[in-house]
Design a protein around this motif. Structure first.
Motif, mmCIF file in Angstrom:
data_model
loop_
_atom_site.group_PDB
_atom_site.id
_atom_site.type_symbol
_atom_site.label_atom_id
_atom_site.label_comp_id
_atom_site.label_asym_id
_atom_site.label_seq_id
_atom_site.Cartn_x
_atom_site.Cartn_y
_atom_site.Cartn_z
ATOM 1 N N TYR A 223 0.834 -1.156 0.009
ATOM 2 C CA TYR A 223 0.053 -0.112 -0.060
ATOM 3 C C TYR A 223 0.816 1.212 0.187
ATOM 4 C CZ TYR A 223 1.068 0.939 4.849
ATOM 5 O OH TYR A 223 1.815 1.124 6.065
ATOM 6 N N ASN A 224 0.451 2.380 -0.203
ATOM 7 C CA ASN A 224 1.007 3.608 -0.285
ATOM 8 C C ASN A 224 0.822 4.373 1.170
ATOM 9 O OD1 ASN A 224 2.039 3.051 -2.819
ATOM 10 N ND2 ASN A 224 0.380 4.049 -3.812
ATOM 11 N N ALA A 225 1.902 5.022 1.736
ATOM 12 C CA ALA A 225 1.712 5.753 2.916
ATOM 13 C C ALA A 225 1.920 7.069 1.971
ATOM 14 C CB ALA A 225 2.606 5.387 3.947
ATOM 15 N N ILE A 226 1.039 8.063 2.111
ATOM 16 C CA ILE A 226 1.371 9.324 1.609
ATOM 17 C C ILE A 226 1.641 10.621 2.657
ATOM 18 C CG2 ILE A 226 0.560 11.146 0.026
ATOM 19 C CD1 ILE A 226 -0.802 8.760 -1.520
ATOM 20 N N HIS A 227 2.603 11.275 3.031
ATOM 21 C CA HIS A 227 2.576 12.020 3.874
ATOM 22 C C HIS A 227 2.607 13.604 3.181
ATOM 23 C CE1 HIS A 227 4.548 9.086 6.591
ATOM 24 N NE2 HIS A 227 5.067 8.721 5.528
ATOM 25 N N ILE A 228 1.620 14.406 3.650
ATOM 26 C CA ILE A 228 1.287 15.529 3.085
ATOM 27 C C ILE A 228 1.629 16.765 4.093
ATOM 28 C CG2 ILE A 228 -0.497 16.622 2.053
ATOM 29 C CD1 ILE A 228 -1.854 14.244 1.314
ATOM 30 N N SER A 229 2.251 17.666 3.506
ATOM 31 C CA SER A 229 2.529 19.032 4.490
ATOM 32 C C SER A 229 1.597 20.242 3.733
ATOM 33 C CB SER A 229 4.065 19.464 4.371
ATOM 34 O OG SER A 229 4.420 19.676 3.164
ATOM 35 N N PRO A 230 1.690 21.378 4.075
ATOM 36 C CA PRO A 230 0.835 22.487 3.442
ATOM 37 C C PRO A 230 1.400 22.517 2.250
ATOM 38 C CG PRO A 230 1.239 22.962 5.686
ATOM 39 C CD PRO A 230 2.124 21.676 5.595
ATOM 40 N N THR A 231 2.662 22.343 1.752
ATOM 41 C CA THR A 231 3.348 22.725 0.508
ATOM 42 C C THR A 231 3.485 21.598 -0.202
ATOM 43 O OG1 THR A 231 5.386 23.273 1.602
ATOM 44 C CG2 THR A 231 3.923 24.968 1.335
ATOM 45 N N ASP A 232 3.750 20.145 0.217
ATOM 46 C CA ASP A 232 4.388 19.275 -0.358
ATOM 47 C C ASP A 232 3.661 17.876 0.129
ATOM 48 O OD1 ASP A 232 5.960 17.984 -2.297
ATOM 49 O OD2 ASP A 232 8.007 18.068 -1.040
ATOM 50 N N HIS A 233 4.012 17.072 -0.929
ATOM 51 C CA HIS A 233 3.745 15.558 -0.558
ATOM 52 C C HIS A 233 4.782 14.516 -0.759
ATOM 53 C CE1 HIS A 233 1.940 15.453 -4.478
ATOM 54 N NE2 HIS A 233 1.014 16.156 -4.139
ATOM 55 N N SER A 234 5.044 13.683 -0.070
ATOM 56 C CA SER A 234 6.046 12.477 -0.268
ATOM 57 C C SER A 234 5.327 11.201 0.016
ATOM 58 C CB SER A 234 7.138 12.466 0.831
ATOM 59 O OG SER A 234 6.791 12.460 2.037
ATOM 60 N N MET A 235 5.844 10.266 -0.756
ATOM 61 C CA MET A 235 4.970 8.822 -0.814
ATOM 62 C C MET A 235 6.024 7.628 -0.300
ATOM 63 S SD MET A 235 2.943 6.774 -3.508
ATOM 64 C CE MET A 235 4.482 5.955 -4.340
ATOM 65 N N ASP A 236 5.768 6.881 0.652
ATOM 66 C CA ASP A 236 6.285 5.639 0.801
ATOM 67 C C ASP A 236 5.549 4.318 0.310
ATOM 68 O OD1 ASP A 236 8.437 7.107 2.170
ATOM 69 O OD2 ASP A 236 7.276 6.977 4.240
ATOM 70 N N VAL A 237 6.026 3.436 -0.573
ATOM 71 C CA VAL A 237 5.456 2.355 -0.841
ATOM 72 C C VAL A 237 5.824 1.201 0.249
ATOM 73 C CG1 VAL A 237 5.052 0.311 -2.368
ATOM 74 C CG2 VAL A 237 5.528 2.519 -3.312
ATOM 75 N N ARG A 238 5.018 0.463 0.877
ATOM 76 C CA ARG A 238 5.148 -0.108 2.292
ATOM 77 C C ARG A 238 4.760 -1.567 1.637
ATOM 78 N NH1 ARG A 238 3.671 3.410 7.399
ATOM 79 N NH2 ARG A 238 5.025 4.965 6.674
ATOM 80 N N HIS A 239 5.510 -2.537 1.508
ATOM 81 C CA HIS A 239 5.134 -3.913 1.073
ATOM 82 C C HIS A 239 5.235 -4.807 2.526
ATOM 83 C CE1 HIS A 239 7.472 -2.337 -2.329
ATOM 84 N NE2 HIS A 239 6.574 -3.127 -3.242
ATOM 85 N N VAL A 240 4.206 -5.626 2.496
ATOM 86 C CA VAL A 240 3.879 -6.817 3.162
ATOM 87 C C VAL A 240 5.201 -7.579 3.501
ATOM 88 C CG1 VAL A 240 3.214 -8.719 1.936
ATOM 89 C CG2 VAL A 240 2.352 -8.635 4.111
ATOM 90 N N HIS A 241 5.454 -7.696 4.905
ATOM 91 C CA HIS A 241 6.593 -8.524 5.327
ATOM 92 C C HIS A 241 6.626 -9.931 4.946
ATOM 93 C CE1 HIS A 241 8.404 -4.900 7.007
ATOM 94 N NE2 HIS A 241 7.257 -4.829 7.903
ATOM 95 N N MET A 242 7.596 -10.444 4.298
ATOM 96 C CA MET A 242 7.604 -11.941 4.010
ATOM 97 C C MET A 242 8.307 -12.951 5.065
ATOM 98 S SD MET A 242 5.982 -11.492 0.907
ATOM 99 C CE MET A 242 6.106 -13.109 0.205
ATOM 100 N N ALA A 243 7.850 -13.902 5.378
ATOM 101 C CA ALA A 243 8.303 -14.810 6.581
ATOM 102 C C ALA A 243 9.357 -15.530 5.924
ATOM 103 C CB ALA A 243 7.069 -15.693 6.943
#
Length: 243
Positions: A223-243
């Motif tokens: 899934y994507n975690a999107i961090h949004i500030s008043p003037t910008d946004h950054s994104m982390d793609v987070r993958h399920v941890h594999m056993a």
């Protein structure tokens, strides 16, 4: 800072239960301000699949907005597909295409599915004039710096192996950019992507989410975690941890 979780293509009926449980744990820990699901809750739009999706969505600890995906239209029941395509959403109706207003951010829906099209593959995307007009009207009412569009199909291709072939997508992207949209969130292709398009001197970001189902393509569930500030946004793609 506003935190937005963006997931897609859950495909209840072919869901990955470990990935879904992991997502709920991530959301419970991070407490996002909102969660956007960009379509394909189900595999075959069966009532039992919608019911399972509803139970899972109710466990999420944040406001949720859900887009309609092509798999969410009845597949085998032709009468239902043409005349009662959304009946099985039932209790989910209040979450479907729900605009969200957050600090610094407005999220506006755009439906890209159709009951039928003038081409063989009805799973592909299409933007009709009336749906685009509805989205543009909501977008024009937004007074935030960040104005995000949520839809199932990428409006233009994101460089993944899966494709959307969205008819009217590029013209829609131009109109959305002119109306102040800063990003488009989508799914459908089952692999994440993040690219920026320049349109008439304006930058618009195209963000695609992967899948939390068994129907994998090139990447594992994410899934994507999107961090949004008043003037910008950054994104982390987070993958399920594999056993």
């Amino acid at each position: 800072m506003t935190l937005l979780f963006h997931a897609s293509d859950l495909h209840f009926g072919r869901e990955d239960r470990d990935a879904l449980d992991w997502f709920v744990a991530e959301a419970t820990d991070a407490k996002p301000d909102a969660i956007v699901i960009t379509g394909d809750l189900t595999m075959r739009a069966r009532s039992a699949e919608f019911a399972a999706a509803h139970r899972w969505l109710e466990a999420l600890p944040a406001p949720v907005s859900v887009e309609v995906g092509n798999h969410d239209l009845p597949y085998f029941d032709v009468f239902a597909r043409f005349f009662r395509p959304y009946r099985r959403y039932d209790a989910l109706e209040r979450l479907i295409e729900r605009p969200l207003a957050l600090p610094h951010v407005t999220i506006v829906p755009l439906r890209t599915t159709a009951r039928a099209q003038w081409r063989f593959n009805w799973s592909k995307g299409i933007v009709t004039g009336d749906r685009l007009d509805d989205t543009l009207e909501l977008l024009g009412e937004a007074d935030t710096h960040h104005r995000l569009i949520a839809c199932h199909h990428p409006l233009i291709e994101g460089g993944t192996s899966g494709t959307a072939s969205t008819r009217g997508g590029r013209a829609a992207l131009r109109a959305l950019s002119a109306q102040g949209a800063t990003a488009v969130l989508s799914g459908h292709v089952h692999d994440p992507f993040d690219r920026t398009e320049q349109i008439d001197g304006q930058s618009i970001r195209l963000i695609g989410a992967g899948t939390l189902s068994e129907r994998l393509r090139d990447t594992r569930p994410s899934y994507n975690a999107i961090h949004i500030s008043p003037t910008d946004h950054s994104m982390d793609v987070r993958h399920v941890h594999m056993a």
